[in-house]
Design an enzyme around this catalytic site. Sequence first.
Site, PDB file in Angstrom:
ATOM      1  N   ALA A 152      36.606  35.226  36.276  1.00  0.00           N
ATOM      2  CA  ALA A 152      37.260  36.338  36.773  1.00  0.00           C
ATOM      3  C   ALA A 152      36.672  36.796  37.916  1.00  0.00           C
ATOM      4  O   ALA A 152      35.569  36.259  38.294  1.00  0.00           O
ATOM      5  CB  ALA A 152      37.642  37.742  35.885  1.00  0.00           C
ATOM      6  N   ASN A 154      35.118  39.956  38.641  1.00  0.00           N
ATOM      7  CA  ASN A 154      34.037  41.310  38.268  1.00  0.00           C
ATOM      8  C   ASN A 154      32.582  40.674  38.321  1.00  0.00           C
ATOM      9  O   ASN A 154      31.728  41.544  38.750  1.00  0.00           O
ATOM     10  CB  ASN A 154      34.447  41.966  37.141  1.00  0.00           C
ATOM     11  CG  ASN A 154      34.561  41.415  36.026  1.00  0.00           C
ATOM     12  OD1 ASN A 154      34.662  39.887  35.780  1.00  0.00           O
ATOM     13  ND2 ASN A 154      34.857  41.977  34.578  1.00  0.00           N
ATOM     14  N   PRO A 178      35.696  29.474  40.497  1.00  0.00           N
ATOM     15  CA  PRO A 178      35.739  31.136  40.196  1.00  0.00           C
ATOM     16  C   PRO A 178      37.079  31.561  40.752  1.00  0.00           C
ATOM     17  O   PRO A 178      37.925  31.031  41.253  1.00  0.00           O
ATOM     18  CB  PRO A 178      34.653  31.259  41.611  1.00  0.00           C
ATOM     19  CG  PRO A 178      34.226  30.065  42.216  1.00  0.00           C
ATOM     20  CD  PRO A 178      35.094  28.756  41.790  1.00  0.00           C
ATOM     21  N   SER A 179      37.139  33.020  40.744  1.00  0.00           N
ATOM     22  CA  SER A 179      38.338  33.671  41.301  1.00  0.00           C
ATOM     23  C   SER A 179      38.551  33.570  42.566  1.00  0.00           C
ATOM     24  O   SER A 179      37.308  33.466  43.507  1.00  0.00           O
ATOM     25  CB  SER A 179      38.326  35.134  40.664  1.00  0.00           C
ATOM     26  OG  SER A 179      39.117  35.823  41.451  1.00  0.00           O
ATOM     27  N   SER A 230      42.537  37.752  32.492  1.00  0.00           N
ATOM     28  CA  SER A 230      43.449  38.458  31.822  1.00  0.00           C
ATOM     29  C   SER A 230      44.270  38.068  30.747  1.00  0.00           C
ATOM     30  O   SER A 230      44.398  36.681  30.457  1.00  0.00           O
ATOM     31  CB  SER A 230      44.479  39.300  32.858  1.00  0.00           C
ATOM     32  OG  SER A 230      45.447  37.929  33.233  1.00  0.00           O
ATOM     33  N   PRO A 232      47.716  37.857  30.162  1.00  0.00           N
ATOM     34  CA  PRO A 232      48.941  36.876  30.481  1.00  0.00           C
ATOM     35  C   PRO A 232      48.355  35.382  31.106  1.00  0.00           C
ATOM     36  O   PRO A 232      48.874  34.357  30.689  1.00  0.00           O
ATOM     37  CB  PRO A 232      49.521  37.705  31.726  1.00  0.00           C
ATOM     38  CG  PRO A 232      49.121  39.101  31.703  1.00  0.00           C
ATOM     39  CD  PRO A 232      47.628  38.999  30.834  1.00  0.00           C
ATOM     40  N   GLU A 251      38.218  34.350  27.229  1.00  0.00           N
ATOM     41  CA  GLU A 251      37.554  35.868  27.169  1.00  0.00           C
ATOM     42  C   GLU A 251      38.565  36.610  28.139  1.00  0.00           C
ATOM     43  O   GLU A 251      38.313  36.778  29.311  1.00  0.00           O
ATOM     44  CB  GLU A 251      36.216  35.719  27.750  1.00  0.00           C
ATOM     45  CG  GLU A 251      34.970  34.940  26.949  1.00  0.00           C
ATOM     46  CD  GLU A 251      34.827  35.725  25.676  1.00  0.00           C
ATOM     47  OE1 GLU A 251      35.118  37.039  25.739  1.00  0.00           O
ATOM     48  OE2 GLU A 251      33.947  35.075  25.046  1.00  0.00           O
ATOM     49  N   GLY A 253      41.352  40.314  28.389  1.00  0.00           N
ATOM     50  CA  GLY A 253      41.024  41.796  28.619  1.00  0.00           C
ATOM     51  C   GLY A 253      41.077  42.667  27.384  1.00  0.00           C
ATOM     52  O   GLY A 253      41.002  42.285  26.318  1.00  0.00           O
ATOM     53  N   CYS A 285      35.905  43.979  31.466  1.00  0.00           N
ATOM     54  CA  CYS A 285      36.780  43.848  30.357  1.00  0.00           C
ATOM     55  C   CYS A 285      36.546  44.597  29.011  1.00  0.00           C
ATOM     56  O   CYS A 285      37.438  44.801  28.217  1.00  0.00           O
ATOM     57  CB  CYS A 285      36.731  42.353  29.991  1.00  0.00           C
ATOM     58  SG  CYS A 285      35.147  41.838  29.749  1.00  0.00           S
ATOM     59  N   GLU A 382      45.682  47.600  30.096  1.00  0.00           N
ATOM     60  CA  GLU A 382      44.105  47.692  30.640  1.00  0.00           C
ATOM     61  C   GLU A 382      44.550  47.994  32.023  1.00  0.00           C
ATOM     62  O   GLU A 382      45.269  47.460  32.854  1.00  0.00           O
ATOM     63  CB  GLU A 382      43.986  46.209  30.421  1.00  0.00           C
ATOM     64  CG  GLU A 382      42.509  46.247  30.981  1.00  0.00           C
ATOM     65  CD  GLU A 382      41.958  44.657  31.105  1.00  0.00           C
ATOM     66  OE1 GLU A 382      42.639  43.675  31.261  1.00  0.00           O
ATOM     67  OE2 GLU A 382      40.716  44.367  30.679  1.00  0.00           O
ATOM     68  N   GLY A 455      41.081  37.505  22.724  1.00  0.00           N
ATOM     69  CA  GLY A 455      40.341  36.127  22.968  1.00  0.00           C
ATOM     70  C   GLY A 455      40.423  35.277  21.988  1.00  0.00           C
ATOM     71  O   GLY A 455      40.626  35.796  20.808  1.00  0.00           O
ATOM     72  N   GLU A 459      31.248  33.765  23.782  1.00  0.00           N
ATOM     73  CA  GLU A 459      30.193  33.361  24.528  1.00  0.00           C
ATOM     74  C   GLU A 459      28.793  34.001  24.184  1.00  0.00           C
ATOM     75  O   GLU A 459      28.689  34.786  23.385  1.00  0.00           O
ATOM     76  CB  GLU A 459      30.773  34.066  26.071  1.00  0.00           C
ATOM     77  CG  GLU A 459      31.939  33.445  26.332  1.00  0.00           C
ATOM     78  CD  GLU A 459      32.045  33.538  28.039  1.00  0.00           C
ATOM     79  OE1 GLU A 459      32.064  34.564  28.422  1.00  0.00           O
ATOM     80  OE2 GLU A 459      32.170  32.373  28.461  1.00  0.00           O
TER      81      GLU A 459
HETATM   82  P1  NDP Z   1      43.217  36.603  36.161  1.00  0.00           P
HETATM   83  O1  NDP Z   1      43.814  36.533  34.759  1.00  0.00           O
HETATM   84  O2  NDP Z   1      44.291  37.051  37.110  1.00  0.00           O
HETATM   85  O3  NDP Z   1      42.460  35.288  36.619  1.00  0.00           O
HETATM   86  C1  NDP Z   1      41.636  34.788  35.857  1.00  0.00           C
HETATM   87  C2  NDP Z   1      40.960  33.512  36.570  1.00  0.00           C
HETATM   88  O4  NDP Z   1      42.224  32.445  36.232  1.00  0.00           O
HETATM   89  C3  NDP Z   1      41.152  33.430  37.924  1.00  0.00           C
HETATM   90  O5  NDP Z   1      40.112  32.493  38.442  1.00  0.00           O
HETATM   91  C4  NDP Z   1      42.552  32.998  38.504  1.00  0.00           C
HETATM   92  O6  NDP Z   1      42.798  32.296  39.809  1.00  0.00           O
HETATM   93  C5  NDP Z   1      42.705  31.803  37.326  1.00  0.00           C
HETATM   94  N1  NDP Z   1      44.158  31.623  37.064  1.00  0.00           N
HETATM   95  C6  NDP Z   1      45.296  32.391  37.421  1.00  0.00           C
HETATM   96  N2  NDP Z   1      46.398  31.547  36.748  1.00  0.00           N
HETATM   97  C7  NDP Z   1      45.956  30.617  36.267  1.00  0.00           C
HETATM   98  C8  NDP Z   1      46.691  29.515  35.807  1.00  0.00           C
HETATM   99  N3  NDP Z   1      48.000  29.294  35.460  1.00  0.00           N
HETATM  100  N4  NDP Z   1      45.857  28.459  35.288  1.00  0.00           N
HETATM  101  C9  NDP Z   1      44.581  28.505  35.307  1.00  0.00           C
HETATM  102  N5  NDP Z   1      43.719  29.465  36.227  1.00  0.00           N
HETATM  103  C10 NDP Z   1      44.452  30.419  36.442  1.00  0.00           C
HETATM  104  O7  NDP Z   1      42.208  37.692  36.022  1.00  0.00           O
HETATM  105  P2  NDP Z   1      41.152  38.612  37.097  1.00  0.00           P
HETATM  106  O8  NDP Z   1      40.569  37.789  38.000  1.00  0.00           O
HETATM  107  O9  NDP Z   1      42.554  39.533  37.760  1.00  0.00           O
HETATM  108  O10 NDP Z   1      40.245  39.219  36.149  1.00  0.00           O
HETATM  109  C11 NDP Z   1      40.698  40.430  35.584  1.00  0.00           C
HETATM  110  C12 NDP Z   1      40.925  40.301  33.848  1.00  0.00           C
HETATM  111  O11 NDP Z   1      39.828  39.532  33.400  1.00  0.00           O
HETATM  112  C13 NDP Z   1      41.043  41.610  33.348  1.00  0.00           C
HETATM  113  O12 NDP Z   1      42.119  41.413  32.619  1.00  0.00           O
HETATM  114  C14 NDP Z   1      39.838  41.490  32.475  1.00  0.00           C
HETATM  115  O13 NDP Z   1      39.983  42.227  31.377  1.00  0.00           O
HETATM  116  C15 NDP Z   1      39.478  40.009  32.062  1.00  0.00           C
HETATM  117  N6  NDP Z   1      37.972  39.781  31.962  1.00  0.00           N
HETATM  118  C16 NDP Z   1      37.862  39.331  30.774  1.00  0.00           C
HETATM  119  C17 NDP Z   1      36.255  39.365  30.199  1.00  0.00           C
HETATM  120  C18 NDP Z   1      36.030  39.021  28.934  1.00  0.00           C
HETATM  121  O14 NDP Z   1      34.824  38.416  28.904  1.00  0.00           O
HETATM  122  N7  NDP Z   1      36.497  39.125  28.126  1.00  0.00           N
HETATM  123  C19 NDP Z   1      35.454  39.530  31.420  1.00  0.00           C
HETATM  124  C20 NDP Z   1      35.573  40.186  32.477  1.00  0.00           C
HETATM  125  C21 NDP Z   1      37.069  40.069  32.845  1.00  0.00           C
HETATM  126  P3  NDP Z   1      43.122  33.280  41.144  1.00  0.00           P
HETATM  127  O15 NDP Z   1      42.568  34.688  40.681  1.00  0.00           O
HETATM  128  O16 NDP Z   1      42.144  32.692  42.035  1.00  0.00           O
HETATM  129  O17 NDP Z   1      44.393  33.204  41.057  1.00  0.00           O
END
Ligand code: NDP
Length: 485
Positions: A152, A154, A178-179, A230, A232, A251, A253, A285, A382, A455, A459
């Site tokens: 993600a 952050n 990475p994101s 996230s 989804p 890991e 949300g 998160c 969230e 999740g 980790e």
């Molecule tokens: P996203 O779920 O949008 O994306 C996470 C990563 O997955 C990104 O690198 C994204 O790529 C990638 N991704 C998206 N779709 C797919 C797919 N179909 N297949 C494979 N990879 C995919 O999360 P955000 O980046 O918006 O981060 C925010 C979310 O992360 C929040 O819900 C937060 O709660 C959660 N989070 C959880 C943590 C934890 O440890 N529990 C810690 C930090 C955040 P791209 O964005 O480049 O499209």
Amino acid sequence: MTHPAQPKASHFINGEYVEDTAGTPIPVIYAATGEQIATVHAATPAIVEQALSTAKAAQKAWARMTGTERGRILRRAADIMRERNHDLSVLETYDTGKPLQETLVADATSGADALEYFGGLAASLTGEHIPLGEDWVYTKREALGLCVGIGAWNYPTQIACWKGAPALACGNSMVFKPSETTPLCALKVAEILIEAGAPAGVFNVVQGMGEVGGALVTDPRVDKVSLTGSVPTGKKVYAAAAEGMKHVTMELGGKSPLIIFDDADIDNAVGGAINGNFYSSGQVCSNGTRVFVQKGIKEKFLARLAERTGNAILGDPMDEATSFGPMVTENQMNIVLGYIEKGKEEGARLICGGRRADMDGYFIEPTVFADVTDDMTIAREEIFGPVMSVLDFDTEEEVVARANDTEFGLSAGVFTKDFTRAHRVIGNLEAGSCFINSYNDAPVEAPFGGVKASGVGRENSKEAIKHFSQVKSVYVRMGDVEAAF
Ligand code: NDP
């Protein structure tokens, strides 16, 4: 002139920077100004193939090295990260917009902790001897093989290290994506690992959006997927991994409860609520975004909270006096502003903040709503921004039931001076990472992860080893084999 944040190339594969400008350009925007500071290109299918085949080829020899040798490399990488903490923190600030005051102590330092901790564990990953009379069984803890890490936006340095360090300690190789929002920091982690002596190909970074992640997750050579993202996205990635019977760590949300009883030390509880809602501008998160305050101290708590929140210093994230940064992107800012409007519409009482800050960049004022009820959108979804919901409660039984009434289960916290109650309440809360009289501490020694929709797997700590390795058991017969015929 090229901005100092611009990397040498978009990807890091087989020990070196690699470029393929045929990939979709991804602009890197500095959240504090809205200025474009760098460009990377999404991985083309050729780049994805190069990364996977390289990581696959490098893994076996890496796993054959002794744990001591692998651990030494990880620990050397930790030392390099600490020596370069300032530069890495500046890069983390460019990547995310988080203030340097935070990044100096929470990002490369946390990554270095993970490299050091798992480097230290690498030599201790052994099996068991199980005596069976004359015969015996022994077990071996083996690497899974080729792992994919997806991050993600952050904590780009920390996430790369929290996934890479245990994976490599166990003898796996990794391709990390990475994101697309924060593509810069993981490249530095890859560079540092090589400098520390990691063989080329054991840790690779490729850029791209979800489709690149999808291509990595579905490749048959991949044995494990570790995602931070996230719910989804987690559902999609988990399903895709299941198709190939791959191991996963998810890991995801949360909408975590922070419960404050009326015997709590008010300033500590306010401090916990601030740490659990406004650190990294709320983009964490595990945040305790549903702050349940027992009615007896509610107004006192709110008054102190508003006073202390007023001390947040919004401004240039590179100025170490700044304690509160912008949202990571304009899009995230708009999502959060949308939730703030919903909170107002649905009748929550705005205590402070509640609007975009009057300055450049994607800043939102730290926002507190009181009189929030369980059915309001801001109490259920969230937000991933600096929006705290304060809810009231009367009894322990009631608050535990309401706290658990969510699909999420990442974290939970309780503030009280009554320790018997503290442990009883934590025991009844459905959450993976919990806190008593504290909030949001994440030392590498402690397992981190969620239950329910938040999740799968953990980790950090020794738990992470279980999720990056598997056990082989070997039965050894010392005598003759008996058979029915
Ligand atoms: P996203 O779920 O949008 O994306 C996470 C990563 O997955 C990104 O690198 C994204 O790529 C990638 N991704 C998206 N779709 C797919 C797919 N179909 N297949 C494979 N990879 C995919 O999360 P955000 O980046 O918006 O981060 C925010 C979310 O992360 C929040 O819900 C937060 O709660 C959660 N989070 C959880 C943590 C934890 O440890 N529990 C810690 C930090 C955040 P791209 O964005 O480049 O499209």
